[in-house]
Write a protein that holds these residues in place. Structure first.
Motif, PDB file in Angstrom:
ATOM      1  N   LEU A 150      -8.190   9.924   5.303  1.00 44.39           N
ATOM      2  CA  LEU A 150      -9.084   8.879   4.794  1.00 44.39           C
ATOM      3  C   LEU A 150      -8.474   8.035   3.677  1.00 44.39           C
ATOM      4  N   PHE A 151      -7.365   8.473   3.112  1.00 41.54           N
ATOM      5  CA  PHE A 151      -6.788   7.749   1.975  1.00 41.54           C
ATOM      6  C   PHE A 151      -6.320   6.349   2.360  1.00 41.54           C
ATOM      7  N   SER A 152      -5.638   6.232   3.490  1.00 45.19           N
ATOM      8  CA  SER A 152      -5.029   4.951   3.849  1.00 45.19           C
ATOM      9  C   SER A 152      -6.052   3.868   4.152  1.00 45.19           C
ATOM     10  N   VAL A 153      -7.271   4.240   4.563  1.00 43.98           N
ATOM     11  CA  VAL A 153      -8.248   3.213   4.939  1.00 43.98           C
ATOM     12  C   VAL A 153      -9.012   2.661   3.748  1.00 43.98           C
ATOM     13  N   CYS A 154      -9.020   3.385   2.626  1.00 44.19           N
ATOM     14  CA  CYS A 154      -9.749   2.867   1.471  1.00 44.19           C
ATOM     15  C   CYS A 154      -8.823   2.368   0.356  1.00 44.19           C
ATOM     16  N   TYR A 155      -7.584   2.858   0.322  1.00 43.82           N
ATOM     17  CA  TYR A 155      -6.659   2.527  -0.768  1.00 43.82           C
ATOM     18  C   TYR A 155      -6.439   1.027  -0.963  1.00 43.82           C
ATOM     19  N   PRO A 156      -6.210   0.237   0.084  1.00 43.98           N
ATOM     20  CA  PRO A 156      -5.869  -1.182  -0.137  1.00 43.98           C
ATOM     21  C   PRO A 156      -6.970  -2.003  -0.801  1.00 43.98           C
ATOM     22  N   ARG A 157      -8.235  -1.557  -0.763  1.00 45.01           N
ATOM     23  CA  ARG A 157      -9.333  -2.422  -1.224  1.00 45.01           C
ATOM     24  C   ARG A 157     -10.055  -1.874  -2.465  1.00 45.01           C
ATOM     25  N   VAL A 158      -9.367  -1.038  -3.211  1.00 41.23           N
ATOM     26  CA  VAL A 158      -9.983  -0.531  -4.442  1.00 41.23           C
ATOM     27  C   VAL A 158      -9.166  -0.975  -5.654  1.00 41.23           C
ATOM     28  N   SER A 159      -9.690  -0.766  -6.834  1.00 44.26           N
ATOM     29  CA  SER A 159      -9.037  -1.214  -8.062  1.00 44.26           C
ATOM     30  C   SER A 159      -7.803  -0.374  -8.371  1.00 44.26           C
ATOM     31  N   SER A 160      -6.995  -0.859  -9.267  1.00 44.65           N
ATOM     32  CA  SER A 160      -5.752  -0.170  -9.628  1.00 44.65           C
ATOM     33  C   SER A 160      -6.022   1.225 -10.177  1.00 44.65           C
ATOM     34  N   ALA A 161      -7.074   1.348 -10.993  1.00 49.71           N
ATOM     35  CA  ALA A 161      -7.392   2.658 -11.568  1.00 49.71           C
ATOM     36  C   ALA A 161      -7.763   3.657 -10.474  1.00 49.71           C
ATOM     37  N   VAL A 162      -8.549   3.214  -9.515  1.00 50.55           N
ATOM     38  CA  VAL A 162      -8.949   4.098  -8.420  1.00 50.55           C
ATOM     39  C   VAL A 162      -7.748   4.422  -7.537  1.00 50.55           C
ATOM     40  N   LYS A 163      -6.867   3.448  -7.341  1.00 49.57           N
ATOM     41  CA  LYS A 163      -5.655   3.691  -6.562  1.00 49.57           C
ATOM     42  C   LYS A 163      -4.826   4.819  -7.182  1.00 49.57           C
ATOM     43  N   ALA A 164      -4.711   4.794  -8.504  1.00 49.28           N
ATOM     44  CA  ALA A 164      -3.946   5.842  -9.184  1.00 49.28           C
ATOM     45  C   ALA A 164      -4.583   7.216  -8.951  1.00 49.28           C
ATOM     46  N   GLU A 165      -5.906   7.263  -8.978  1.00 48.33           N
ATOM     47  CA  GLU A 165      -6.598   8.526  -8.715  1.00 48.33           C
ATOM     48  C   GLU A 165      -6.335   9.014  -7.291  1.00 48.33           C
ATOM     49  N   LEU A 166      -6.406   8.100  -6.363  1.00 50.03           N
ATOM     50  CA  LEU A 166      -6.192   8.478  -4.959  1.00 50.03           C
ATOM     51  C   LEU A 166      -4.782   9.003  -4.735  1.00 50.03           C
ATOM     52  N   ARG A 167      -3.791   8.361  -5.375  1.00 47.79           N
ATOM     53  CA  ARG A 167      -2.415   8.847  -5.225  1.00 47.79           C
ATOM     54  C   ARG A 167      -2.285  10.257  -5.790  1.00 47.79           C
ATOM     55  N   GLN A 168      -2.978  10.537  -6.898  1.00 46.36           N
ATOM     56  CA  GLN A 168      -2.920  11.874  -7.486  1.00 46.36           C
ATOM     57  C   GLN A 168      -3.569  12.913  -6.567  1.00 46.36           C
TER      58      GLN A 168
END
Length: 583
Positions: A150-168
């Motif tokens: 599920l990470f790849s489908v939501c990552y491109p359209r969220v804020s930078s802060a949320v992106k950092a959380e998802l990568r972690q």
């Protein structure tokens, strides 16, 4: 049923509850499959407030029912009120994404991925991302494996802060204690890398990739090889050597044959991803090692890739690399102890012919091809005393049809390369009249049966002087052989069908000269099925022939067949006359 006697507005839910509690699994399955109808009856508000909560609370059914439910919910966006309310579908799908059965979880993830695109960026952060985090941090490995997709489908359209959380969160999954979770993360690593910024690919994805490629479980390491293709495609050429190649070299020499097999299976994709220079310096030696691997499965996988690998080599070094580094390995594989390895090589070896050219084909490739024909594992060749290169006729005597087929597949490439050379003339030479019919029939059947693309290959079999190249020349040899035995061919129907297929690409002259006489002679066959197939064949090739041929040769035969004793022969003959405007 109380609801039926009281408030009619509760009826659909009451019926659904009643059916889902029924002991009959098929009844419960049918009720799930008509959920969309129930949702339409309830309306969007009651679907959101009653139906979805009920479904979320009753995720305890048979796997077959849960699978159908997971699939249905992926199409429910309009039934809950559109994208504005699509987040209402997340709770039941989240529950389904945690169940034990893998196919149910996979279907739930597929539906979640589908509806993720319906979320606005704000809804993604408010509803979808929290779901991903809950799954990724779940106590059971089932939820964590589902989260990986599920990470790849939501990552491109969220804020930078949320992106950092998802990568972690994804980094944590890549180092999870449970091998099943690490496998799921490895399988989605390449997909996730595609949506990340290049700097993050270098700084975060590469370390994850290296760790997964060194995992203690070979089932994780082999999935990292798949990710390698996607990652290599994302990086600039100057970064590949330092960031990807050490891990790829390690995988190509992995202690587990399953990992080496995956490298061999993905080799041409890796070749395209890393480019010609790294291919020349690193992948050519690696490919040689895979072709010499101690495990037969790895050698077979590498053998399947020989043709494509050679085609993808840089033009300035292709011939030299093939002749000096690849061909010696091929010569060893031709006499490999494992039948699967030899069969894999047989399916691609003649594809090297156009790459190597006429001289190299005659000197190096053709002897290897003939050696395969004599191989006892692939089959047993008949004793035919013919010119040097007509040993290719032996292909039709190989005991295994699959062996005959894979070797025959390469003949169009071979005959095209040898066109005009001394080696081309004797190919398919018929050694005697009796054996000739067997050779001719078998070659035709091998070309026609099971291959809808055969007729396309025939285009490359017409020589510059207009004479037909084998196997089209077989028709001429049949024609010259006289009538004796023609109608007695056990596969006469297949021969007629061969005419229909080949005439489409051979044109008027060759069809008239080499094919039509064969068909016309078979009109007198004692078997009715052959005669009505003759009528059908004449209808098929008629538009290719000129009018004088139609009138003088085709029409008299068809008129004769309209008087046949067999009703089917008469019908198809009359139909052919009508279609060809000869009636």
């Amino acid at each position: 049923m109380a609801a039926a006697d009281g408030d009619d507005s509760l009826y659909p839910i009451a019926v659904l509850i009643d059916e889902l509690r029924n002991e009959d699994v098929q009844l419960r399955l049918n009720s799930i499959k008509k959920l969309s109808t129930i949702a339409l009856a309830l309306g969007v508000e009651r679907t959101r407030s009653e139906l979805l909560p009920f479904l979320t609370d009753t995720i305890y059914d048979e796997d077959e029912v849960l699978l159908a439910l997971a699939e249905q919910l992926g199409t429910f966006t309009t039934l809950v009120g559109g994208p504005e309310y699509v987040h209402c579908l997340l709770p039941p799908l989240e529950s389904l994404a945690t169940v034990e059965e893998t196919v149910v979880r996979d279907k739930a993830v597929e539906s979640l991925r589908a509806i993720s695109h319906e979320h606005s960026p704000s809804d993604l952060e408010a509803h979808f991302v929290p779901l991903v985090k809950r799954l990724a941090g779940g106590d059971w490995f089932t939820s964590r494996t589902s989260a990986c997709g599920l990470f790849s489908v939501c990552y491109p359209r969220v804020s930078s802060a949320v992106k950092a959380e998802l990568r972690q969160y994804f980094r944590n999954l890549c180092s999870d204690d449970t091998p099943m979770v690490r496998r799921a993360a490895a399988s989605k690593l390449g997909e996730f890398a595609k949506v990340l910024e290049l700097d993050n690919v270098k700084s975060e994805i590469i370390p994850m990739f290296s760790n997964l490629a060194s995992d203690e479980q070979d089932s994780v390491r082999l999935l990292a090889v798949e990710a390698c293709v996607n990652i290599a495609q994302l990086l600039p050429q100057e970064d590949l050597e330092a960031l990807v190649m050490p891990t790829l070299r390690q995988a190509a020499e992995d202690k587990s044959w399953r990992v080496r097999y995956m490298v061999a299976d993905k080799f041409t994709e890796l070749q395209k991803a890393v480019g010609p220079e790294i291919t020349k310096t690193d992948l050519v030696p690696a490919f040689q090692n895979l072709m010499k691997d101690c495990e037969a499965e790895v050698r077979a996988a590498a053998s399947h890739k020989v043709k494509e690998f050679c085609e993808n080599l840089s033009a300035d070094c292709r011939e030299n690399v093939i002749m000096t580094q690849i061909l010696p390995c091929i010569k060893e594989l031709v006499s490999d102890a494992n039948q699967h390895v030899k069969s894999a090589l047989a399916s691609v070896i003649m594809g090297l012919s156009p790459i190597l050219g006429k001289d190299n084909t005659i000197e190096h490739l053709l002897p290897l091809f003939l050696a395969q024909l004599k191989d006892e594992d692939l089959g047993k060749d008949a004793v035919i005393k013919t010119p040097k290169y007509s040993g290719l006729c032996k292909i039709i005597f190989l005991q295994q049809f699959r062996a005959r087929w894979v070797l025959y597949e390469g003949l169009p490439l071979l005959t095209s390369t040898l066109s005009g050379s001394e080696a081309a003339a004797p190919i398919f030479t018929i050694p005697s009249q009796d054996e000739g019919r067997r050779v001719s029939r078998s070659i035709l059947l091998l070309g026609i049966k099971g291959s809808s693309t055969f007729s396309l290959r025939v285009k490359g079999h017409i020589l510059d002087d207009g004479q037909p190249h084998p196997p089209l020349g077989i028709f001429g040899q049949l024609h010259d052989g006289g009538q004796q035995g023609l109608g007695q061919l056990s596969d006469a129907n297949d021969l007629v069908h061969a005419v229909q297929v080949l005439s489409e690409v051979c044109g008027q002259d060759i069809t008239t000269k080499h094919m039509l006489p064969t068909v016309l002679r078979m009109a007198g066959d004692p078997v009715a099925n052959v005669r009505f197939n003759v009528a059908k064949s004449l209808q098929k090739i008629g538009p290719i022939l000129d009018n004088s041929t139609l009138q003088s040769e085709v029409k008299p035969i068809l008129e004769k067949l309209t008087q046949d004793q067999d009703v089917d022969v008469k019908y198809f003959a009359q139909e052919a006359l009508t279609v060809l405007s000869l009636a």
